[in-house]
Design an enzyme around this catalytic site. Structure first.
Site, PDB file in Angstrom:
ATOM      1  N   TYR A 142      -3.156   7.135  12.445  1.00 24.86           N
ATOM      2  CA  TYR A 142      -4.689   6.339  12.699  1.00 24.86           C
ATOM      3  C   TYR A 142      -5.406   7.780  13.470  1.00 24.86           C
ATOM      4  O   TYR A 142      -6.227   7.649  14.077  1.00 24.86           O
ATOM      5  CB  TYR A 142      -3.697   5.157  13.857  1.00 24.86           C
ATOM      6  CG  TYR A 142      -3.648   4.032  13.129  1.00 24.86           C
ATOM      7  CD1 TYR A 142      -2.942   3.685  11.702  1.00 24.86           C
ATOM      8  CD2 TYR A 142      -4.363   3.018  13.237  1.00 24.86           C
ATOM      9  CE1 TYR A 142      -3.381   2.089  11.423  1.00 24.86           C
ATOM     10  CE2 TYR A 142      -4.735   1.604  12.750  1.00 24.86           C
ATOM     11  CZ  TYR A 142      -3.243   1.591  11.885  1.00 24.86           C
ATOM     12  OH  TYR A 142      -3.860   0.576  11.129  1.00 24.86           O
ATOM     13  N   LYS A 173       9.316   7.055   5.354  1.00 25.07           N
ATOM     14  CA  LYS A 173       9.018   7.976   3.812  1.00 25.07           C
ATOM     15  C   LYS A 173       9.001   9.642   3.629  1.00 25.07           C
ATOM     16  O   LYS A 173       8.644  10.176   4.010  1.00 25.07           O
ATOM     17  CB  LYS A 173       7.220   7.523   3.305  1.00 25.07           C
ATOM     18  CG  LYS A 173       6.709   8.469   1.696  1.00 25.07           C
ATOM     19  CD  LYS A 173       7.896   6.956   1.222  1.00 25.07           C
ATOM     20  CE  LYS A 173       7.322   7.749  -0.570  1.00 25.07           C
ATOM     21  NZ  LYS A 173       8.258   6.542  -0.805  1.00 25.07           N
ATOM     22  N   ASP A 213       8.198   1.292   0.859  1.00 29.86           N
ATOM     23  CA  ASP A 213       8.134   1.138   0.068  1.00 29.86           C
ATOM     24  C   ASP A 213       9.048   0.018  -0.496  1.00 29.86           C
ATOM     25  O   ASP A 213       8.841  -0.970  -1.148  1.00 29.86           O
ATOM     26  CB  ASP A 213       7.719   2.287  -1.274  1.00 29.86           C
ATOM     27  CG  ASP A 213       8.567   3.127  -1.396  1.00 29.86           C
ATOM     28  OD1 ASP A 213       9.823   3.149  -0.118  1.00 29.86           O
ATOM     29  OD2 ASP A 213       8.678   3.447  -2.846  1.00 29.86           O
ATOM     30  N   ASP A 234       1.527  -1.270  10.891  1.00 31.71           N
ATOM     31  CA  ASP A 234       0.169  -2.239  10.709  1.00 31.71           C
ATOM     32  C   ASP A 234       0.544  -2.967   9.382  1.00 31.71           C
ATOM     33  O   ASP A 234       0.368  -4.107   9.131  1.00 31.71           O
ATOM     34  CB  ASP A 234      -1.376  -1.258  10.154  1.00 31.71           C
ATOM     35  CG  ASP A 234      -2.069  -2.101   9.645  1.00 31.71           C
ATOM     36  OD1 ASP A 234      -2.121  -3.549  10.493  1.00 31.71           O
ATOM     37  OD2 ASP A 234      -2.102  -1.460   9.229  1.00 31.71           O
ATOM     38  N   ASP A 263       1.996  -7.766   9.305  1.00 27.06           N
ATOM     39  CA  ASP A 263       1.062  -8.189   7.944  1.00 27.06           C
ATOM     40  C   ASP A 263       2.072  -9.044   6.974  1.00 27.06           C
ATOM     41  O   ASP A 263       2.236 -10.135   7.073  1.00 27.06           O
ATOM     42  CB  ASP A 263      -0.252  -7.885   7.324  1.00 27.06           C
ATOM     43  CG  ASP A 263      -1.297  -7.925   8.102  1.00 27.06           C
ATOM     44  OD1 ASP A 263      -1.681  -7.727   9.884  1.00 27.06           O
ATOM     45  OD2 ASP A 263      -2.698  -7.802   7.460  1.00 27.06           O
TER      46      ASP A 263
HETATM   47  C1  IPM Z   1      -3.152  -4.253  14.075  1.00 27.88           C
HETATM   48  C2  IPM Z   1      -5.009  -4.701  13.432  1.00 27.88           C
HETATM   49  C3  IPM Z   1      -5.732  -3.381  13.518  1.00 27.88           C
HETATM   50  C4  IPM Z   1      -5.209  -1.887  13.032  1.00 27.88           C
HETATM   51  C5  IPM Z   1      -7.490  -3.264  13.121  1.00 27.88           C
HETATM   52  C6  IPM Z   1      -8.080  -4.262  13.654  1.00 27.88           C
HETATM   53  C7  IPM Z   1      -8.053  -2.130  14.116  1.00 27.88           C
HETATM   54  O1  IPM Z   1      -5.216  -4.688  11.798  1.00 27.88           O
HETATM   55  O2  IPM Z   1      -3.628  -4.315  14.843  1.00 27.88           O
HETATM   56  O3  IPM Z   1      -2.854  -4.573  12.941  1.00 27.88           O
HETATM   57  O4  IPM Z   1      -4.747  -1.330  11.948  1.00 27.88           O
HETATM   58  O5  IPM Z   1      -4.310  -1.886  14.183  1.00 27.88           O
HETATM   59 MG    MG Z   2      -3.069  -4.880  11.382  1.00 24.01          MG
END
Ligand code: IPM
Ligand code: MG
Length: 381
Positions: free
Chosen positions: A145, A206, A238, A262, A266
């Protein structure tokens, strides 16, 4: 009486309405736990742009600076975001900026499938196994990032048929970079977290391809020598993403680089039934002077503009984020537990917002944002 000053940045979409419920719950704790909150509301995201021309107005940053912790809602409105240059969009200009500015390097995302919510989990019961209760620890201020260079530039290639014998392309560059120090501090946070849980740490990397991964694995292994009571394993990213859906109950704490965290958080979130259930804490170092650990607390879900203002959003992630603030920034463990237990009770009693509802729910218990907040307050011991 302990006093805590909290910068409240509700933001866009469902942010304000879920924030209202979290503040209600915190207020209900004041007399029970002998503490007092000073809530300092400040504009962020489109609320900031509309009020003061910027996603993170100066006054808002000043409120964060002066606060003991930041309670954050959500920012961004997809339709409007696209009208701005990318550096001015709320996610970058407010959220990523705050993370970096306050060096909030440790992002904790507890993922838990609550009792009674198996129907909302996309996995079969046989895969849910003994349950899903994972702490994703994501490095938040380094890695892919924030590495430099980060840019899009012109790139010339030889092409005999092109004008002047060349062709101009664009190429985008992001850089994955991490130092031993950055790995060490996030590894310590992860081992400490594992110690308070089931004492198992899975470090994700990785290392078969990336230099970053090799260093990550070496440093985490080294730090692990100070935590002989925690079982450490390493897994490629992975494979981790596959294992998460095949057998999630094998994981306790998952330690990840920024981008990997990230993505995996999710994926893990989906297992908890709804993004509306997932809180997060972004932590810096503890201040030696006050003993307070500054942090930013936010739900993992987005601003969900499609359901904003309709009393439909699930406020639980925001309320659980407030509980994490009590725990990690203020050391108010009893109050944090009280909130978490109240959430559990409310879910066990069958109260549901639409995102976690099922066909078998009692219709009378399908309620809106504010009723969930009320039910959680009523369930506080
Ligand atoms: C998260 C979100 C953020 C990220 C975005 C909104 C920039 O997806 O907090 O996971 O990628 O970190
Ligand atoms: Mg995110």
């Amino acid at each position: 009486m302990k006093k805590y000053r909290v910068a409240v940045l509700a933001g866009d979409g469902i942010g304000p309405e879920v924030m209202r419920e979290a503040l209600k719950v915190l207020r209900a704790l004041e007399s029970r736990f002998g503490m007092e909150f000073e809530f300092r509301q400040a504009a962020v995201g489109w609320a900031g742009i509309d009020a003061a021309g910027k996603a993170l107005p100066e006054e808002t940053l000043a409120e964060c600076d002066a606060a003991d912790a930041v309670l954050f809602g959500s920012v961004g409105l997809p339709g409007r975001d696209a009208t701005l240059p990318k550096d001015e969009r709320p996610e970058r200009a407010a959220l990523l900026y705050l993370r970096k500015h306050f060096e909030l390097f440790a992002n904790l995302r507890p993922v838990r499938l609550y009792p009674g919510l198996n129907h909302a989990c996309p996995l079969k019961d046989s895969r849910i196994g003994s349950g899903i209760d994972i702490m994703v620890v994501r490095e938040l201020t380094g890695g892919l990032y924030f590495g430099r260079p980060k840019k899009t530039e012109e790139y010339v290639v030889v092409d005999e048929e092109g004008p002047g014998g060349k062709r101009v392309l664009l190429r985008a560059i992001d850089t994955m970079v991490i130092t031993t120090e950055e790995i060490e501090r996030i590894a310590h946070v992860s081992f400490e977290a594992a110690r308070l849980r089931r004492k198992k740490l899975t470090s994700v990397d990785k290392a078969n391809v990336l230099e970053n991964g090799v260093l990550w694995r070496d440093v985490v292994t080294e730090v692990g020598k100070s935590y002989p009571d925690v079982e450490l394993e390493h897994v490629f990213v992975d494979n981790a993403s596959m294992q998460l859906i095949l057998n999630p109950s094998q994981y306790d704490v998952l330690l990840c680089e920024n981008m990997f965290g990230d993505i995996l958080s999710d994926e893990a979130a989906a297992l908890a039934g709804s993004l509306g259930m997932l809180p997060s804490a972004s932590l810096g170092e503890t201040s030696e002077e006050s003993g307070i650990r500054f942090g930013l607390y936010e739900p993992a879900g987005g601003s969900a503009p499609d359901i904003a203002g309709k009393n439909l959003a699930n406020p639980i992630a925001q309320i659980l984020s407030a509980a994490l603030m009590l725990r990690y920034s203020f050391g108010e463990e009893a109050a944090a537990r009280a909130v978490e237990l109240a959430v559990e009770k409310v879910l066990t009693q069958g109260w549901r917002t639409g995102d976690i509802a099922s066909a078998s729910d009692e219709p009378a218990k399908r309620v809106g944002t504010s009723q969930i907040g009320d039910a959680i307050i009523a369930s506080l011991d």
